[in-house]
Design a protein around this motif. Structure first.
Motif, PDB file in Angstrom:
ATOM      1  N   TRP A   1       0.835  -1.204   0.000  1.00  0.00           N
ATOM      2  CA  TRP A   1       0.000   0.000   0.000  1.00  0.00           C
ATOM      3  C   TRP A   1       0.868   1.252   0.000  1.00  0.00           C
ATOM      4  O   TRP A   1       1.243   1.760   1.051  1.00  0.00           O
ATOM      5  N   LYS A   2       1.171   1.704  -1.192  1.00  0.00           N
ATOM      6  CA  LYS A   2       1.960   2.931  -1.334  1.00  0.00           C
ATOM      7  C   LYS A   2       1.440   3.729  -2.531  1.00  0.00           C
ATOM      8  O   LYS A   2       0.747   3.168  -3.397  1.00  0.00           O
ATOM      9  N   PRO A   3       1.741   5.015  -2.584  1.00  0.00           N
ATOM     10  CA  PRO A   3       1.253   5.824  -3.711  1.00  0.00           C
ATOM     11  C   PRO A   3       1.722   5.253  -5.057  1.00  0.00           C
ATOM     12  O   PRO A   3       2.771   4.605  -5.126  1.00  0.00           O
ATOM     13  N   GLU A   4       0.947   5.543  -6.090  1.00  0.00           N
ATOM     14  CA  GLU A   4       1.250   4.938  -7.394  1.00  0.00           C
ATOM     15  C   GLU A   4       0.913   5.936  -8.506  1.00  0.00           C
ATOM     16  O   GLU A   4      -0.135   6.579  -8.468  1.00  0.00           O
ATOM     17  N   ASN A   5       1.804   6.038  -9.465  1.00  0.00           N
ATOM     18  CA  ASN A   5       1.539   6.848 -10.672  1.00  0.00           C
ATOM     19  C   ASN A   5       1.583   5.918 -11.876  1.00  0.00           C
ATOM     20  O   ASN A   5       2.506   5.112 -11.996  1.00  0.00           O
ATOM     21  N   PHE A   6       0.604   6.048 -12.738  1.00  0.00           N
ATOM     22  CA  PHE A   6       0.688   5.268 -13.986  1.00  0.00           C
ATOM     23  C   PHE A   6       0.018   6.017 -15.127  1.00  0.00           C
ATOM     24  O   PHE A   6      -0.808   6.918 -14.901  1.00  0.00           O
TER      25      PHE A   6
END
Lengths: 248, 282
Positions: A180-185
């Motif tokens: 559970w960590k921030p994510e950019n896609f």
């Protein structure tokens, strides 16, 4: 009673909590059905059909919530948002707002991702910029790179894509293993299939600036910490995946 | 492109509904034993992506028919020409054998019930529908085909039978009929009428296509679910239908609990055998 009155009475009976007395007087039910059970059958079918459409359109949310909670949610949604489109594939476009205060804080963003995926899936890829034009590019700092609109840039404090990937699976164990960590896609369709690139924070900010129409130079100026390797990696991906549609 | 009766008879055309569940199978094994595919119009209206590409892929090897569920021709507010424009734009490049929808209403513009709903069969609605069919045919510049629906009630305002209504509508408006034999059977049991009388009344040359599907017995009524194989009683009625309309291609529909393609294909093969028995055996 004319056609307009009959249709309005039937419609109200399906959409509202009680059955219209007028339509009951006009009905001759088939089989062993009585008037109320006949209307109830149509009402149940309406809810089932729209719930099923929401299940198809928002499969990841169904997976997360499980049958009971998902169908409780769909029943409430259907009551508040009747379908006004001929295509059930369009049903549920208000769901992200509907979920905004849900106890699972990532559901609303997940609903947006589902809508964006469908948009990309149902689109025909556009032509990318001529490779010769790209190769002949001199100083790129004054250039505006027009990125394909068949794309969706996501930046979330939740691992949305990792959650979305588990849709339709019996995924309890896999779900527990998600970090559970921030994510950019960046999701896109350049070849007829929907694909995804994961991005660092700097790459996300750079791409966001390019999409907003800034020149490369202006975008980089505001990104002091970005490393050259991040810029190169992003541009390599944009070029090899045909995501640049024009240069200005 | 119109389908000549002799061509259909010669080729014993039997098709199946094109469903997303079978896309991968058809991409890997495009050669099948069916003669055509029927696309659900709404599945392709908003798409230029994979569903559309599959349609183009299938059209290289097979004729297509387009079958819609959202024309809403019997709703009092009138034809949605925006919808019809999209239908026209979608189907034109594929030169379909048949473009069809249902003789029903489906809800109001602001609240679509997404169901195929009956209306009273009487002179008022007949006049109204003839006018609507005329508008649709003029806009599309071709014969339009309407399917008889399964319904779980009739109206006290009806003073014509469903089959007399269909006959009059086709004769007066020039539209053709997609004869869903399963729907006739389901309605005949639910509404207690003679299915053979229904079939005999429909003018032979008005039948453009035949549909077959499976229903579910709910105990209180038969429900047109398209989730089962075709029932023996429906196959029996089909023999009469194909004898009456040898020119009409037959389509197997399966929309829920969709099986593997081969099971669907076997239903089509069964229909082909019946066509052979009816038309070619002494």
């Amino acid at each position: 009673m004319n056609l307009k009155e009959l249709q309005e009475q039937f419609l109200n009976s399906v959409l509202c909590d009680s059955f219209d007395e007028g339509i009951k007087k006009s009905m001759i039910p088939g089989g062993k059905l009585d008037k109320v059970s006949c209307l109830q059958a149509y009402k149940n079918d309406y809810t089932a059909r729209l719930s099923s459409a929401l299940g198809d359109n928002f499969e990841s949310i169904w997976t997360i919530l499980g049958d009971e909670d998902f169908f409780k949610l769909t029943h409430h949604y259907i009551k508040e948002h009747p379908s006004s489109h001929y295509d059930l594939g369009e049903f549920g476009n208000e769901l992200p707002n509907f979920l905004i205060n849900h106890e699972l804080p990532y559901l609303s963003e997940l609903a947006i991702l589902e809508i964006e995926f469908r948009r990309l899936f149902n689109s025909s890829p556009s032509l990318s910029v001529d490779q010769e034009k790209l190769a002949a590019l001199g100083d790129p700092s004054e250039v505006r790179f027009n990125i394909t609109s068949l794309s969706y840039l996501s930046s979330s404090k939740f691992p949305l894509y990792r959650i979305w990937e588990l849709r339709g699976q019996n995924s309890e164990e896999k779900f527990k293993k998600i970090e559970w960590k921030p994510e950019n896609f960046f999701m896109y369709n350049s070849t007829g299939t929907v694909q995804v690139l994961f991005l660092s924070n700097n790459q996300k900010d750079l791409l966001k600036a390019l999409i907003s129409g800034q020149t490369l130079g202006a975008a980089l100026e505001k990104l002091e910490g970005i490393e050259e390797v991040e810029v190169q990696e992003l541009f390599t991906n944009l070029v090899i995946n045909n995501l640049i549609v024009d240069l200005k | 492109m119109s389908l000549s009766p002799n061509k259909a008879l010669k080729e014993k055309m039997v098709g199946v509904g094109l469903r997303t569940d079978h896309y991968s199978h058809l991409e890997e094994s495009p050669k099948t034993k069916v003669d055509f595919f029927e696309a659900l119009t709404e599945n392709h209206l908003g798409s230029k992506g994979r569903p559309y590409q599959i349609l183009e892929h299938i059209r290289k090897d097979y004729p297509l028919t387009f079958h819609g569920v959202s024309l809403n021709i019997a709703h009092h507010t009138g034809i949605n020409f925006d919808y019809l424009k999209k239908v026209k734009e979608l189907v034109t490049p594929f030169e379909p054998m048949v473009i069809s929808d249902h003789l029903c209403w489906t809800g109001a513009p602001e609240s679509n019930l997404h169901n195929l709903l009956p209306f009273p069969y009487n002179q008022e609605t007949l006049n109204f529908l003839c006018d609507r069919v005329d508008q649709v045919q003029n806009y599309l510049n071709r014969v339009f085909v309407l399917e008889n629906l399964s319904a779980y009630f009739d109206y006290t305002q009806s003073n014509m039978s469903e089959w007399d209504f269909l006959k009059e509508l086709s004769l007066r408006s020039g539209c053709q009929i997609l004869l869903d034999v399963n729907n006739i059977y389901v309605n005949s049991v639910n509404q207690k009428f003679d299915a053979k009388e229904y079939l005999e009344t429909i003018p032979d040359q008005s039948i453009a296509e035949i549909h077959l599907a499976g229903f579910t017995d709910m105990g209180d009524f038969l429900f047109d679910t398209h989730s089962k194989p075709v029932y023996p009683e429906v196959w029996e009625l089909y023999k009469l239908a194909t004898k009456k309309a040898p020119h009409a291609p037959t389509l197997i529909e399966w929309d829920d609990d969709i099986p593997e393609f081969n099971i669907l294909q076997n239903e089509a093969i069964k229909a082909k055998k019946i066509i052979e028995e009816v038309h070619f055996e002494p």
